[in-house]
Design a protein around this motif. Sequence first.
Motif, PDB file in Angstrom:
ATOM      1  N   ASP A  38       0.842  -1.190   0.000  1.00  0.00           N
ATOM      2  CA  ASP A  38       0.000   0.000   0.000  1.00  0.00           C
ATOM      3  C   ASP A  38       0.880   1.243   0.000  1.00  0.00           C
ATOM      4  OD1 ASP A  38      -1.678   2.242   1.391  1.00  0.00           O
ATOM      5  OD2 ASP A  38      -3.130   0.724   0.771  1.00  0.00           O
ATOM      6  N   GLU A  39       0.517   2.232  -0.797  1.00  0.00           N
ATOM      7  CA  GLU A  39       1.346   3.436  -0.903  1.00  0.00           C
ATOM      8  C   GLU A  39       1.404   4.243   0.388  1.00  0.00           C
ATOM      9  OE1 GLU A  39      -2.576   4.498  -3.072  1.00  0.00           O
ATOM     10  OE2 GLU A  39      -1.444   2.723  -2.454  1.00  0.00           O
ATOM     11  N   HIS A  40       0.428   4.057   1.283  1.00  0.00           N
ATOM     12  CA  HIS A  40       0.442   4.772   2.555  1.00  0.00           C
ATOM     13  C   HIS A  40       1.304   4.071   3.596  1.00  0.00           C
ATOM     14  CE1 HIS A  40      -3.373   6.104   0.624  1.00  0.00           C
ATOM     15  NE2 HIS A  40      -2.864   7.264   0.952  1.00  0.00           N
ATOM     16  N   ASP A  42       4.225   2.022   2.306  1.00  0.00           N
ATOM     17  CA  ASP A  42       5.539   1.965   1.672  1.00  0.00           C
ATOM     18  C   ASP A  42       6.296   3.278   1.860  1.00  0.00           C
ATOM     19  OD1 ASP A  42       7.616   0.896   0.244  1.00  0.00           O
ATOM     20  OD2 ASP A  42       6.697   1.150  -1.717  1.00  0.00           O
ATOM     21  N   PRO A  44       7.867   6.670   0.769  1.00  0.00           N
ATOM     22  CA  PRO A  44       7.603   7.578  -0.349  1.00  0.00           C
ATOM     23  C   PRO A  44       8.865   7.761  -1.182  1.00  0.00           C
ATOM     24  CG  PRO A  44       7.854   8.816   1.693  1.00  0.00           C
ATOM     25  CD  PRO A  44       7.880   7.367   2.064  1.00  0.00           C
ATOM     26  N   TYR A  53      -0.068   0.537  -7.165  1.00  0.00           N
ATOM     27  CA  TYR A  53      -0.103  -0.087  -5.840  1.00  0.00           C
ATOM     28  C   TYR A  53      -1.400  -0.876  -5.668  1.00  0.00           C
ATOM     29  CZ  TYR A  53       3.908   2.688  -4.257  1.00  0.00           C
ATOM     30  OH  TYR A  53       5.152   3.230  -4.103  1.00  0.00           O
TER      31      TYR A  53
END
Length: 288
Positions: A38-40, A42, A44, A53
Motif C-alpha cells: 500500500d502506498e500509505h 511503503d 515515499p 499499488y
Amino acid sequence: MNQLFSGNAIDVMKKKFGQNFDVNEEVAKSSLYFANVDEHVDFPRPISHKVVYMGGTGKVKAKPLEKKFEDIMQKSKKGVILVSFGSVALSINMPQEVKQVFLETFKKFPDITFLWKYEKDEHKIAEGYENVVTDKWVPQNDLLEHPKLLGFVSHGGMNSVQEGASKGVPMVMIPLFADQHRNSKMLEYRNMAVVLNRKELTVEKLTEALKKIIEDDSYRKNAKRISALIAAKPMSAEERIVKYTEFAAKFGPDLNLDMEGRHLNFVQFYCLDIILPAILLAAVVNYY
C-alpha cells in the motif's frame, strides 16, 4: 530488477519461456507493474507511472471470534498481544534461549495476556506462565480487529504487515529474512512499529519495545491514521487491478509511460561521461 526474483523463480521462468527469456527486459516492456504494497505504508519515493499499488488485495472482513478466542480476549485484564511468526518460520523451531526470552518478557506484563501461535501443544511451552496462551492456529485477521488487542509481535511478512496496517495495530517487528527486513522498516518509518534485531534479542530489549507500543499512545494513533487512510482510498485494490488491467488490455504495452532512462547504457545512466572528465581535470590541475 533481479532482486525482485529469487534464483529459483528465474529458473522456472526460463524453463517455461526458454533460456533466452530476460526477466528484466520483460518487466521493462510491460504495460504496468502491480506492487503488492500500500502506498500509505511503503516508503515515499519517485517511481514510474507504470507502478500501480495494489496492496491489500483480497482483504477479508473480520468475523466474530469463536468462543475460545473471545473468552481469551474478555478474560484479559488489560488486553491481549498477539504473537505470530507466520506459517513458514514456526515458533517451535526457535532456539530454546529465544523462546525463554519471550516467556520471561511476557512474565513482566501480568495484566496482559499473550496469545502465542505455537505449533505443538505437547511442548507445553507456556506451562507455569499464567498470562501466556498458546495455540497451533490463530484467526489472525479477526484478532487484529478486536478492540482489546493491544499490539502484534510479528516477523514482518507482507501479509502480516498489510493486515496489521489496515487494522491500525501497533507492532513489534522481529524480521527473519528476505523482504521482512524492509517490510518492518516501512512500519518503523511510519512510526507505528518498533523493530528489533533477532540476533540481539534480549528480555530487556523486548520489554522496552512492548512498553513503547503499549504505553506510548503515538504508536496507536499513527497506526489508526494509516488504517483510516487505507480504508478511505478512492479505489480498492481489487478495483485498481481490474480497471488498470482493462486499460492496458485496451491500449496495449504502449501507454506512453516508458521511461527513457531504461535505454541508457551503463556510462550514460551513471553520468560517467560527465563525472570522469571532471575528476580527471581536477587531478591534472592539482598535480600542476
